[in-house]
Design a protein around this motif. Structure first.
Motif, PDB file in Angstrom:
ATOM      1  N   TYR A  45       0.840  -1.204   0.000  1.00 61.19           N
ATOM      2  CA  TYR A  45       0.000   0.000   0.000  1.00 61.19           C
ATOM      3  C   TYR A  45       0.870   1.248   0.000  1.00 61.19           C
ATOM      4  N   GLU A  46       1.906   1.258   0.807  1.00 60.60           N
ATOM      5  CA  GLU A  46       2.805   2.414   0.849  1.00 60.60           C
ATOM      6  C   GLU A  46       3.382   2.692  -0.536  1.00 60.60           C
ATOM      7  N   LEU A  49       0.744   4.469  -2.966  1.00 60.77           N
ATOM      8  CA  LEU A  49       0.156   5.775  -2.686  1.00 60.77           C
ATOM      9  C   LEU A  49       0.876   6.869  -3.460  1.00 60.77           C
ATOM     10  N   ARG A  50       0.087   7.698  -4.158  1.00 58.76           N
ATOM     11  CA  ARG A  50       0.628   8.792  -4.945  1.00 58.76           C
ATOM     12  C   ARG A  50      -0.243  10.026  -4.777  1.00 58.76           C
ATOM     13  N   THR A  54      -6.736   9.054  -4.619  1.00 61.63           N
ATOM     14  CA  THR A  54      -7.107   8.447  -3.339  1.00 61.63           C
ATOM     15  C   THR A  54      -7.334   6.961  -3.549  1.00 61.63           C
ATOM     16  N   LEU A  55      -6.644   6.144  -2.777  1.00 64.26           N
ATOM     17  CA  LEU A  55      -6.824   4.697  -2.855  1.00 64.26           C
ATOM     18  C   LEU A  55      -7.796   4.235  -1.784  1.00 64.26           C
ATOM     19  N   ALA A  84      -7.586  -0.128  -4.442  1.00 60.64           N
ATOM     20  CA  ALA A  84      -6.201  -0.595  -4.536  1.00 60.64           C
ATOM     21  C   ALA A  84      -6.150  -1.992  -5.156  1.00 60.64           C
ATOM     22  N   ARG A 162       3.373   7.847   2.053  1.00 56.43           N
ATOM     23  CA  ARG A 162       3.259   7.752   0.604  1.00 56.43           C
ATOM     24  C   ARG A 162       4.604   7.354   0.006  1.00 56.43           C
ATOM     25  N   ALA A 168       1.027   9.844   4.947  1.00 58.28           N
ATOM     26  CA  ALA A 168      -0.247   9.744   4.235  1.00 58.28           C
ATOM     27  C   ALA A 168      -1.399  10.124   5.145  1.00 58.28           C
ATOM     28  N   ASP A 192      -5.399  10.370   1.275  1.00 58.69           N
ATOM     29  CA  ASP A 192      -4.566   9.537   0.402  1.00 58.69           C
ATOM     30  C   ASP A 192      -5.075   8.100   0.362  1.00 58.69           C
ATOM     31  N   LEU A 193      -5.603   7.630   1.507  1.00 59.09           N
ATOM     32  CA  LEU A 193      -6.021   6.234   1.616  1.00 59.09           C
ATOM     33  C   LEU A 193      -7.267   6.135   2.482  1.00 59.09           C
TER      34      LEU A 193
END
Length: 212
Positions: A45-46, A49-50, A54-55, A84, A162, A168, A192-193
């Motif tokens: 997951y890390e 993340l961009r 939003t994931l 994701a 991220r 994040a 972000d998540l």
């Protein structure tokens, strides 16, 4: 030979003596994973993340289904909210066990905290591997402690960063009503998540471990 993998949290809810008798009665050999799949999934997951996207956490099949339903109902405004492409930890465990040479001589049975995860797991068609909700397997033979607080509450992603190294922003939302309200409000755009859990207050309040 039949090998049984018990979700560690489900096992922690069981009375040890009745669990041991259950395994002996049915000729089941309990096995554990060698990989630290909880850590590995978190790291994936890390890496995913961009900024600007939003994931949504993909660990809960029912939450994913609900999110996809909401997206179909709202044709615009949520294009940058993506599920994701990372399988739940439980499926990573099952993939390891299904290919382990030391377990090749028998069927692998994977217990799940809900029927939705069992259906998802069985859809993979892993060789000699079957997923079943924990209480459907036990059939009342194993005494399970009643719980009020979920042993897997929201918060799994606390402190995650991220890909660029920045902390994040994570939002945790549980229950279908809260998930729908949160997504439709557009509040997710600041995150972000999203950690989305269909069962109120966390996993293991699902239909696979409910007690009377």
């Amino acid at each position: 030979m039949q090998y049984l993998w018990i979700n560690p949290v489900s096992a922690g809810m069981c009375e040890e003596d009745s669990l041991k008798r259950f395994l002996e009665r049915h000729g089941l050999t309990r096995v554990e994973c060698r990989g630290d799949w909880g850590r590995i999934v978190r790291e994936r997951y890390e890496a995913s993340l961009r900024a600007g996207v939003t994931l949504a956490d993909a660990r809960c099949p029912e939450a994913v289904r609900l999110l996809e339903e909401i997206q179909k109902e709202n044709e615009s405004g949520i294009e940058n909210l993506k599920v994701a492409p990372i399988e739940p930890i439980l499926l990573h465990c099952a993939r390891e066990l299904s290919t382990r040479p030391d377990l090749a001589d028998g069927e692998k049975i994977i217990t799940t905290p809900c029927q939705s995860l069992a259906v998802l797991g069985n859809s993979l068609g892993l060789e000699n591997t079957r997923f079943i909700a924990w209480n459907r397997l036990a059939g009342g033979e194993v005494r399970v402690r009643a719980i009020e607080d979920s042993p897997i509450p929201p918060g799994y992603f606390a402190g995650i960063c991220r890909k660029d190294g920045q902390a994040a922003k994570v939002e945790s939302v549980s229950s279908p009503e809260k998930i729908r309200a949160y997504v439709e409000s557009g509040s997710w755009k600041q995150a972000d998540l999203l950690e989305l859990l269909y069962c109120k207050d966390g996993c293991h309040h699902g239909d696979g471990v409910q007690t009377e």
